[in-house]
Scaffold this motif. Sequence first.
Motif, PDB file in Angstrom:
ATOM      1  N   TRP A 185      -3.470   1.438   6.381  1.00  0.00           N
ATOM      2  CA  TRP A 185      -2.240   0.682   6.651  1.00  0.00           C
ATOM      3  C   TRP A 185      -0.991   1.429   6.193  1.00  0.00           C
ATOM      4  O   TRP A 185       0.121   0.968   6.404  1.00  0.00           O
ATOM      5  CB  TRP A 185      -2.314  -0.684   5.969  1.00  0.00           C
ATOM      6  N   GLN A 236      -0.735  -4.191   3.719  1.00  0.00           N
ATOM      7  CA  GLN A 236      -1.976  -4.502   4.405  1.00  0.00           C
ATOM      8  C   GLN A 236      -2.020  -6.017   4.521  1.00  0.00           C
ATOM      9  O   GLN A 236      -2.053  -6.721   3.515  1.00  0.00           O
ATOM     10  CB  GLN A 236      -3.162  -3.997   3.575  1.00  0.00           C
ATOM     11  N   VAL A 241       0.810  -1.218   0.000  1.00  0.00           N
ATOM     12  CA  VAL A 241       0.000   0.000   0.000  1.00  0.00           C
ATOM     13  C   VAL A 241       0.847   1.274   0.000  1.00  0.00           C
ATOM     14  O   VAL A 241       0.320   2.380  -0.075  1.00  0.00           O
ATOM     15  CB  VAL A 241      -0.969   0.035   1.213  1.00  0.00           C
ATOM     16  N   ASN A 266      -6.021   4.627   2.759  1.00  0.00           N
ATOM     17  CA  ASN A 266      -5.728   3.292   3.267  1.00  0.00           C
ATOM     18  C   ASN A 266      -5.096   3.418   4.650  1.00  0.00           C
ATOM     19  O   ASN A 266      -4.074   4.077   4.828  1.00  0.00           O
ATOM     20  CB  ASN A 266      -4.778   2.564   2.309  1.00  0.00           C
TER      21      ASN A 266
END
Length: 198
Positions: free
Chosen positions: A192, A103, A39, A190
């Motif tokens: 993460w 992730q 990510v 995101n």
Amino acid sequence: MLLTEDFYRRRSVTRIARELLGKGLFTKISGVTTGGTIVETEAYSWKEKGCHAYQNRKTARNEVMFGNGGLAYVYLCYGIHNLFNVVTNKIGTAEAVLIRALQPVEGTLEMMKRTGSTKDNRITSGPGKLTKALGIDRESNGNILQSEKLWIEDLGAVIRKNEILASPRIGIGYAGADALLPWRFTLKNNSWVSKTSY
DNA sequence: TAGAGGATTGAT
DNA sequence: TCAATCCTCTAC
């Protein structure tokens, strides 16, 4: 499906860094598979000061960067953390993509064990943390990324351009103007993605 | 061969 | 805000 040499040996390291988002990085150690979706990445090239191989400076440490695309470049940072990079481009052209965050997809319990974490949140959100979670150390330096122990595969995720955020890279203030290059790529929204104080 | 510093992290 | 921790690179 495993990513092949053709993917890594293309000329644009920033394009490869973008396209690695959404791909899966995995290791298999003692029969246990761990890994997740990429990510966050950063691109590095011999053309700019943030890179270990700036101006084609070749040393014992960064030698792997001059090798062919599709190899792992793992080095020790701050005496504590192993940082994992993907070597790109062809032999003689020192470029690489630093993998900064994943992730989790597989082996979450094992990754928690390796990192000494009791919760499963953010165990792979940072370049030093994800290598620890996946059991990657400098023994993997120079290894191909299509082995049974360490590989990157296409998970079939489609990432649109407007889902990718480009920003300056982390921790390379010494690189002067090159530190401002928007060569850090993250998936928008995101959770993460690594936390930074910048 | 000595000395400085780093593509980070987690605790204070 | 700061220490941990050790390898790498540079200068002498």
